[in-house]
Design an enzyme around this catalytic site. Structure first.
Site, short mmCIF file in Angstrom:
data_model
loop_
_atom_site.label_atom_id
_atom_site.label_comp_id
_atom_site.label_asym_id
_atom_site.label_seq_id
_atom_site.Cartn_x
_atom_site.Cartn_y
_atom_site.Cartn_z
N LYS A 34 0.86 -1.19 0.00
CA LYS A 34 0.00 0.00 0.00
C LYS A 34 0.89 1.24 0.00
O LYS A 34 1.12 1.88 1.02
CB LYS A 34 -0.90 0.01 1.23
CG LYS A 34 -2.28 -0.60 0.96
CD LYS A 34 -3.21 -0.51 2.16
CE LYS A 34 -4.10 0.70 2.14
NZ LYS A 34 -5.17 0.68 1.16
N1 PMP Z 1 -7.36 -3.49 -2.88
C1 PMP Z 1 -6.90 -2.24 -2.75
C2 PMP Z 1 -6.19 -1.62 -3.91
C3 PMP Z 1 -7.08 -1.54 -1.55
O1 PMP Z 1 -6.61 -0.29 -1.41
C4 PMP Z 1 -7.77 -2.15 -0.49
C5 PMP Z 1 -8.01 -1.39 0.79
N2 PMP Z 1 -6.93 -1.48 1.66
C6 PMP Z 1 -8.23 -3.47 -0.67
C7 PMP Z 1 -8.00 -4.10 -1.87
C8 PMP Z 1 -8.88 -4.20 0.46
O2 PMP Z 1 -7.93 -4.49 1.44
P1 PMP Z 1 -8.31 -4.64 2.96
O3 PMP Z 1 -9.38 -5.64 3.04
O4 PMP Z 1 -7.05 -5.06 3.61
O5 PMP Z 1 -8.78 -3.29 3.42
#
Ligand code: PMP
Length: 299
Positions: A153
């Site tokens: 991220k």
């Molecule tokens: N894909 C992307 C590109 C994201 O930014 C997120 C949000 N963090 C998710 C998927 C979902 O991830 P998570 O369930 O860990 O929030």
């Protein structure tokens, strides 16, 4: 936006008025930071953060690809998140930790710049609609795994998501779906995708997607509570078009059911399994299921 009274910055809480950065800031110019998005929920006791440790571990994991050495351990960051919620007296909402290269250096190589770690929190309701949503296939493909690290991220990566979201809004869809560089399904701008076909769950394999914490949660809940295992594999746009049900998962989006893709309705929209998972997820994050209380950090 109600951000409460305090932020956390570099090891201590500061009044919101002191949460300012200089215009000469590496991350502002080049996106050289990493971040997390975490939700905390009201429970029958104190507010509780869902899967806090996993989020802080992912922050450190993301930082490793930028050679960004966060000078706070996972445990210290977990405690900082909890303290911030207590200080701001929020009952439920969203937490945004960010670590980035800051001042004292310009030019692309960030080494020599200050490293800043900040946490902000605010009350945040639904990110996407509680009702099934319309989705359109973005003309922008998800970032290529040989250009960037899709499961990190990193702030700069999110320009890809921003442009896809803008495209969706301009084309009257509630959310975008991004394909990967081979034309297979990748994920939403901030969500992972699942489809259901003949009572089975499928989701794109790791490679061009974020390794979502909600994705892992849903896979575990589906298996243990509904006896449905998930197959991680290459999914083609036709697989979504011909699915019985489909939904997005994400910390912000939670479980958001998909109504249509590019104007074509998905399945009959009875959404039997998706609705079960959506309700179960809400029960789990709100501490109503004893078996999964270990995923909650109470404030
Ligand atoms: N894909 C992307 C590109 C994201 O930014 C997120 C949000 N963090 C998710 C998927 C979902 O991830 P998570 O369930 O860990 O929030």
């Amino acid at each position: 936006m109600d951000v409460g009274t305090h932020f956390w910055r570099n090891g201590k809480q500061i009044p919101v008025s002191e949460g300012k950065i200089s215009v000469i800031n590496h991350a502002l110019h080049y996106g050289s930071g990493v971040f997390e998005g975490i939700r905390f929920y009201e429970t029958d006791t104190t507010p509780a953060v869902f899967r806090l440790k996993e989020h802080m571990e992912r922050l450190h994991y993301s930082a490793s690809f930028l050679e960004l050495k966060i000078p706070h351990s996972v445990d210290a960051l977990c405690e900082a998140n909890l303290e911030l919620i207590r200080t701001n007296k929020f009952t439920s909402g969203y937490i945004r930790p960010v670590a980035f290269f800051g001042e004292k250096k310009m030019g692309l190589n960030p080494h020599g710049a200050d490293i800043e770690t900040v946490i902000a929190a605010w009350p945040w309701g639904k990110y996407l609609s509680d009702d099934p949503i319309t989705v359109g296939t973005s003309p922008w493909i998800r970032i290529h795994p040989k250009s960037l690290q899709p499961d990190a991220k990193i702030n700069g990566h999110y320009v890809n998501s921003i442009m896809s979201s803008q495209w969706a809004q301009n084309n009257k869809y509630e959310e975008a779906l991004l394909l990967d560089y081979e034309g297979n399904i990748s994920e939403g701008p901030g969500e992972n995708l699942f489809i259901i076909k003949n009572g089975q769950l499928f989701t794109p394999q790791l490679g061009t997607i974020l390794n979502g914490i909600t994705r892992a949660t849903i896979m575990e809940l589906a298996e243990k509570e509904l006896g449905i295992s998930t197959t991680e594999k290459v999914l083609k746009p036709e697989d979504l078009l011909n699915a019985d049900e489909a939904f997005f998962t994400g910390t912000a989006a939670e479980v958001t059911i998909i109504k249509s893709i590019d104007g074509s309705q998905i399945g009959t929209q009875e959404n039997m399994i998706s609705n079960k998972l959506k309700d179960l997820y809400q029960d789990v994050v709100s501490g109503r299921v004893d078996k999964y209380k270990h995923w909650l950090s109470y404030c």
